[in-house]
Write a protein that holds these residues in place. Structure first.
Motif, PDB file in Angstrom:
ATOM      1  N   CYS A 109       0.839  -1.197   0.000  1.00 22.74           N
ATOM      2  CA  CYS A 109       0.000   0.000   0.000  1.00 22.74           C
ATOM      3  C   CYS A 109       0.877   1.251   0.000  1.00 22.74           C
ATOM      4  O   CYS A 109       0.382   2.365   0.155  1.00 22.74           O
ATOM      5  CB  CYS A 109      -0.937   0.005   1.199  1.00 22.74           C
ATOM      6  SG  CYS A 109      -2.150  -1.337   1.172  1.00 22.74           S
ATOM      7  N   ALA A 110       2.188   1.065  -0.142  1.00 27.93           N
ATOM      8  CA  ALA A 110       3.138   2.175  -0.138  1.00 27.93           C
ATOM      9  C   ALA A 110       3.398   2.637  -1.565  1.00 27.93           C
ATOM     10  O   ALA A 110       3.717   1.837  -2.443  1.00 27.93           O
ATOM     11  CB  ALA A 110       4.447   1.736   0.522  1.00 27.93           C
ATOM     12  N   ASP A 111       3.274   3.930  -1.777  1.00 25.17           N
ATOM     13  CA  ASP A 111       3.420   4.508  -3.114  1.00 25.17           C
ATOM     14  C   ASP A 111       4.854   5.006  -3.276  1.00 25.17           C
ATOM     15  O   ASP A 111       5.170   6.132  -2.906  1.00 25.17           O
ATOM     16  CB  ASP A 111       2.414   5.650  -3.260  1.00 25.17           C
ATOM     17  CG  ASP A 111       2.362   6.205  -4.676  1.00 25.17           C
ATOM     18  OD1 ASP A 111       3.194   5.795  -5.493  1.00 25.17           O
ATOM     19  OD2 ASP A 111       1.493   7.043  -4.954  1.00 25.17           O
ATOM     20  N   CYS A 112       5.719   4.166  -3.835  1.00 28.04           N
ATOM     21  CA  CYS A 112       7.128   4.542  -3.988  1.00 28.04           C
ATOM     22  C   CYS A 112       7.393   5.185  -5.339  1.00 28.04           C
ATOM     23  O   CYS A 112       7.858   6.305  -5.437  1.00 28.04           O
ATOM     24  CB  CYS A 112       8.027   3.315  -3.810  1.00 28.04           C
ATOM     25  SG  CYS A 112       9.791   3.658  -3.974  1.00 28.04           S
ATOM     26  N   GLU A 113       7.069   4.473  -6.397  1.00 24.61           N
ATOM     27  CA  GLU A 113       7.385   4.954  -7.738  1.00 24.61           C
ATOM     28  C   GLU A 113       6.221   5.702  -8.389  1.00 24.61           C
ATOM     29  O   GLU A 113       6.313   6.101  -9.540  1.00 24.61           O
ATOM     30  CB  GLU A 113       7.793   3.767  -8.623  1.00 24.61           C
ATOM     31  CG  GLU A 113       9.049   3.061  -8.163  1.00 24.61           C
ATOM     32  CD  GLU A 113      10.256   3.983  -8.134  1.00 24.61           C
ATOM     33  OE1 GLU A 113      10.418   4.784  -9.068  1.00 24.61           O
ATOM     34  OE2 GLU A 113      11.033   3.906  -7.164  1.00 24.61           O
TER      35      GLU A 113
ATOM     36  N   ASP B 180      13.523  18.546 -10.097  1.00 24.98           N
ATOM     37  CA  ASP B 180      12.158  18.427 -10.611  1.00 24.98           C
ATOM     38  C   ASP B 180      11.910  17.177 -11.445  1.00 24.98           C
ATOM     39  O   ASP B 180      10.760  16.865 -11.754  1.00 24.98           O
ATOM     40  CB  ASP B 180      11.795  19.668 -11.437  1.00 24.98           C
ATOM     41  CG  ASP B 180      11.706  20.930 -10.576  1.00 24.98           C
ATOM     42  OD1 ASP B 180      11.527  20.775  -9.351  1.00 24.98           O
ATOM     43  OD2 ASP B 180      11.831  22.041 -11.126  1.00 24.98           O
ATOM     44  N   ILE B 181      12.963  16.446 -11.827  1.00 19.23           N
ATOM     45  CA  ILE B 181      12.745  15.236 -12.630  1.00 19.23           C
ATOM     46  C   ILE B 181      13.050  13.961 -11.840  1.00 19.23           C
ATOM     47  O   ILE B 181      13.051  12.865 -12.391  1.00 19.23           O
ATOM     48  CB  ILE B 181      13.583  15.252 -13.937  1.00 19.23           C
ATOM     49  CG1 ILE B 181      15.081  15.195 -13.632  1.00 19.23           C
ATOM     50  CG2 ILE B 181      13.241  16.462 -14.792  1.00 19.23           C
ATOM     51  CD1 ILE B 181      15.952  14.964 -14.859  1.00 19.23           C
ATOM     52  N   LYS B 182      13.287  14.123 -10.540  1.00 16.62           N
ATOM     53  CA  LYS B 182      13.637  12.970  -9.720  1.00 16.62           C
ATOM     54  C   LYS B 182      12.615  12.740  -8.605  1.00 16.62           C
ATOM     55  O   LYS B 182      11.737  13.557  -8.356  1.00 16.62           O
ATOM     56  CB  LYS B 182      15.050  13.143  -9.132  1.00 16.62           C
ATOM     57  CG  LYS B 182      16.164  12.993 -10.167  1.00 16.62           C
ATOM     58  CD  LYS B 182      16.217  11.597 -10.770  1.00 16.62           C
ATOM     59  CE  LYS B 182      17.380  11.394 -11.709  1.00 16.62           C
ATOM     60  NZ  LYS B 182      17.428  10.032 -12.272  1.00 16.62           N
ATOM     61  N   ALA B 183      12.746  11.616  -7.928  1.00 18.08           N
ATOM     62  CA  ALA B 183      11.745  11.168  -6.955  1.00 18.08           C
ATOM     63  C   ALA B 183      11.785  11.986  -5.658  1.00 18.08           C
ATOM     64  O   ALA B 183      12.803  12.590  -5.309  1.00 18.08           O
ATOM     65  CB  ALA B 183      11.945   9.695  -6.644  1.00 18.08           C
ATOM     66  N   TRP B 184      10.693  11.926  -4.925  1.00 19.92           N
ATOM     67  CA  TRP B 184      10.484  12.731  -3.719  1.00 19.92           C
ATOM     68  C   TRP B 184      11.387  12.360  -2.554  1.00 19.92           C
ATOM     69  O   TRP B 184      11.625  13.177  -1.662  1.00 19.92           O
ATOM     70  CB  TRP B 184       9.023  12.621  -3.266  1.00 19.92           C
ATOM     71  CG  TRP B 184       8.554  11.212  -3.029  1.00 19.92           C
ATOM     72  CD1 TRP B 184       8.029  10.363  -3.953  1.00 19.92           C
ATOM     73  CD2 TRP B 184       8.577  10.487  -1.795  1.00 19.92           C
ATOM     74  NE1 TRP B 184       7.719   9.146  -3.390  1.00 19.92           N
ATOM     75  CE2 TRP B 184       8.038   9.194  -2.063  1.00 19.92           C
ATOM     76  CE3 TRP B 184       8.981  10.781  -0.493  1.00 19.92           C
ATOM     77  CZ2 TRP B 184       7.905   8.215  -1.068  1.00 19.92           C
ATOM     78  CZ3 TRP B 184       8.844   9.819   0.489  1.00 19.92           C
ATOM     79  CH2 TRP B 184       8.308   8.557   0.200  1.00 19.92           C
ATOM     80  N   TYR B 185      11.922  11.133  -2.529  1.00 18.23           N
ATOM     81  CA  TYR B 185      12.701  10.674  -1.378  1.00 18.23           C
ATOM     82  C   TYR B 185      14.198  10.967  -1.516  1.00 18.23           C
ATOM     83  O   TYR B 185      14.985  10.617  -0.650  1.00 18.23           O
ATOM     84  CB  TYR B 185      12.502   9.163  -1.179  1.00 18.23           C
ATOM     85  CG  TYR B 185      12.668   8.358  -2.452  1.00 18.23           C
ATOM     86  CD1 TYR B 185      13.920   8.124  -3.003  1.00 18.23           C
ATOM     87  CD2 TYR B 185      11.558   7.853  -3.119  1.00 18.23           C
ATOM     88  CE1 TYR B 185      14.068   7.414  -4.178  1.00 18.23           C
ATOM     89  CE2 TYR B 185      11.700   7.127  -4.297  1.00 18.23           C
ATOM     90  CZ  TYR B 185      12.954   6.916  -4.817  1.00 18.23           C
ATOM     91  OH  TYR B 185      13.098   6.221  -5.985  1.00 18.23           O
ATOM     92  N   MET B 186      14.603  11.617  -2.615  1.00 16.14           N
ATOM     93  CA  MET B 186      16.028  11.858  -2.845  1.00 16.14           C
ATOM     94  C   MET B 186      16.511  13.106  -2.103  1.00 16.14           C
ATOM     95  O   MET B 186      15.781  14.084  -1.960  1.00 16.14           O
ATOM     96  CB  MET B 186      16.300  11.981  -4.337  1.00 16.14           C
ATOM     97  CG  MET B 186      16.028  10.696  -5.104  1.00 16.14           C
ATOM     98  SD  MET B 186      16.419  10.838  -6.854  1.00 16.14           S
ATOM     99  CE  MET B 186      16.122   9.137  -7.404  1.00 16.14           C
TER     100      MET B 186
ATOM    101  N   ARG C 299       8.886  17.979   0.343  1.00 15.75           N
ATOM    102  CA  ARG C 299       8.971  17.343  -0.983  1.00 15.75           C
ATOM    103  C   ARG C 299       7.729  16.491  -1.256  1.00 15.75           C
ATOM    104  O   ARG C 299       7.202  16.469  -2.374  1.00 15.75           O
ATOM    105  CB  ARG C 299      10.227  16.466  -1.064  1.00 15.75           C
ATOM    106  CG  ARG C 299      11.517  17.240  -1.182  1.00 15.75           C
ATOM    107  CD  ARG C 299      11.671  17.876  -2.548  1.00 15.75           C
ATOM    108  NE  ARG C 299      11.976  16.865  -3.569  1.00 15.75           N
ATOM    109  CZ  ARG C 299      11.716  17.028  -4.868  1.00 15.75           C
ATOM    110  NH1 ARG C 299      11.123  18.118  -5.296  1.00 15.75           N
ATOM    111  NH2 ARG C 299      12.035  16.086  -5.734  1.00 15.75           N
ATOM    112  N   MET C 300       7.254  15.796  -0.252  1.00 12.93           N
ATOM    113  CA  MET C 300       6.047  14.990  -0.416  1.00 12.93           C
ATOM    114  C   MET C 300       4.852  15.871  -0.760  1.00 12.93           C
ATOM    115  O   MET C 300       4.030  15.528  -1.617  1.00 12.93           O
ATOM    116  CB  MET C 300       5.777  14.189   0.856  1.00 12.93           C
ATOM    117  CG  MET C 300       6.802  13.099   1.121  1.00 12.93           C
ATOM    118  SD  MET C 300       6.576  12.267   2.721  1.00 12.93           S
ATOM    119  CE  MET C 300       5.118  11.296   2.381  1.00 12.93           C
ATOM    120  N   GLU C 301       4.806  17.014  -0.113  1.00  9.50           N
ATOM    121  CA  GLU C 301       3.702  17.942  -0.389  1.00  9.50           C
ATOM    122  C   GLU C 301       3.808  18.495  -1.804  1.00  9.50           C
ATOM    123  O   GLU C 301       2.806  18.583  -2.533  1.00  9.50           O
ATOM    124  CB  GLU C 301       3.729  19.083   0.629  1.00  9.50           C
ATOM    125  CG  GLU C 301       2.571  20.048   0.492  1.00  9.50           C
ATOM    126  CD  GLU C 301       2.612  21.143   1.548  1.00  9.50           C
ATOM    127  OE1 GLU C 301       1.821  22.101   1.433  1.00  9.50           O
ATOM    128  OE2 GLU C 301       3.443  21.057   2.490  1.00  9.50           O
TER     129      GLU C 301
END
Length: 459
Positions: A161-165, A355-361, A399-401
């Protein structure tokens, strides 16, 4: 008498009596003797069996067709001056299972496209015998590297249920009746009625769960199947593939690149040492110069260059690019190819546009880039992608927001920053991409036993 595997005969050639179980690859029958080429799957190399007229069922053996399974008893004769180092002179040949004339895998060159249509039979060809044996050895090499360096092997969930990608890239799963979906007052599907009480997906990455274990064991890795819904028909994309994803606590971006380089060199050497016949086969029949390419990687010092400096370099070239390099965008295949040729080896491209990379970086001090890295290798392009993870809870929440990541299902993940957080990093490597690189195979559909691609879910 115990069974002897053909691989063992070639590893330790000596004159002895042996018992072989195998399948016939070719049969050349003559008036007084004949030659069976047989293979038992233990090695890509076939074994030549000589059978003579003195055998009571000589006439029957002469008619054995390709694909027949056989028992062979006989004596090993060393033939160092012949094409093959040894052969077996049969004292007994017995059919175990017949094979009709319409058997699809005949002793001729089949196209890879045809063999995909008979994927359940293609492991019987020399090509796929070599490819899938290399795949097996490479998997063992990966485990060997991480286990020998003290990493914990973690089995992260396939249902999540975790939204990673990004949930738009993941397969949705449900036990609800698709023809009669329960709806809430807002008209949307009421997932509280589903098996897990919420929307669930098939994982696109085990990274997030892996990070939680890295916060307890320091160094962990996952190695298993992952799934993406991309409707892509390229030679390098599949909807089901295997991923290697290590996560390391107390490790920054520089340390991450050290590990990526060390691991890749270890696995390449492991495969070359443990599957030499298969590498030789691929070097001869799949990609000329494969062994030289792999050896060059072992001896190379991987270049490290920032995305900004890459764009500077590309723009400085006196040439017209199909895709104009941009400081704000990804680099194209033509750019990747240029970089590995320009530096004559593997290249780490670091510090990518935020802006082109994932939120957790990890967000860099310039607030424009993130501490991410892609590894580019000659002739293949991107092989690994990773980053230092954002350890600052406030920055991560921001970043998540910004990227509209649903926080409600991620509080467990945020605890890794609340309770004893630290600098940590990780990367992912598509296993099939590695197999393509190790074998010279140019299509991901030929690097996995049963490919799952758009409009293709056979077997």
């Amino acid at each position: 008498m115990r069974r002897t595997k053909i691989k063992d005969l070639f590893l330790d050639p000596k004159e002895e009596e042996v018992l072989i179980y195998a399948w016939v690859r070719t049969n050349r029958a003559q008036a007084q003797f004949g030659f069976l080429n047989v293979n038992d799957g233990s090695v890509v190399t076939n074994l030549q069996v000589v059978y003579e007229q003195t055998l009571p069922n000589f006439a029957e053996i002469s008619k054995f067709r390709v694909g027949v399974s056989v028992l062979v008893k006989g004596n090993v004769i060393l033939t160092p001056n012949a094409k093959q180092p040894l052969e077996v002179h049969a004292t007994e040949v017995k059919m175990l299972g017949d094979c009709p004339e319409n058997y699809p895998i005949q002793p001729k060159r089949h196209t890879k496209e045809f063999l995909r249509e008979v994927a359940h039979l293609r492991p019987r060809t020399n090509l796929f015998n070599a490819v899938f044996r290399i795949r097996s050895v490479a998997a063992m090499g990966i485990h060997s590297y991480f286990q020998s360096h003290g990493y914990l092997y973690v089995h992260t969930p396939l249902i999540t249920c975790a939204d990673c990608e990004g949930s738009d890239q993941m397969f949705k799963i449900t036990t609800l009746n698709l023809n009669d979906l329960p709806k809430g007052e807002d008209g949307k599907v009421d997932f509280s009625k589903d098996l897990f009480g919420k929307q669930a997906w098939i994982t696109g990455s085990g990274q997030l769960q892996g990070e939680t274990f890295a916060m307890a064991f320091s160094d962990i890795y996952t190695f298993g199947p992952t799934f993406r819904t991309e409707n892509s028909n390229t030679q390098t994309h599949a909807n089901e593939f295997w991923m290697i994803e290590p996560e390391m606590a107390f490790c920054d971006l520089e340390g991450l690149m050290d590990i990526e380089e060390e691991m890749l060199k270890y696995v390449i050497k492991y495969v070359m040492d443990n599957a030499p016949a298969e590498i030789d086969f691929c070097d001869a029949f799949v990609e000329k110069g494969l062994k030289e390419k792999l050896t060059n990687i072992l001896n190379a010092k991987f270049v490290r260059i920032s995305h900004h400096d890459v764009v500077d370099l590309l723009l400085a070239q006196n040439r017209k690019w199909e895709f104009t390099p941009s400081y704000l965008e990804d680099i194209a295949k033509e750019h990747e190819r240029f970089l590995t040729e320009h530096f004559n080896g593997p290249v780490f491209v670091t510090n990518w546009p935020k802006d082109i990379k994932a939120w957790y970086m990890k967000v860099n001090p310039d607030n424009k880039t993130v501490a991410a890295v892609d590894l580019l290798v000659p002739k293949a392009g991107e092989l690994m992608g990773g980053s230092q993870r954002e350890e600052d809870l406030d920055v991560l929440l921001k970043r998540m927001e910004e990227l509209h990541v649903d926080r409600a299902n991620m509080e467990w993940y945020l605890d890794t920053r609340r309770y004893g957080g630290c600098v940590h990093s990780g990367f992912g490597m598509g296993f099939e991409r590695l197999i393509m690189y190790l074998t010279g195979i140019d299509n991901i559909r030929d690097a996995i036993p049963y490919p799952r691609t758009p409009k293709n879910c056979e077997y």
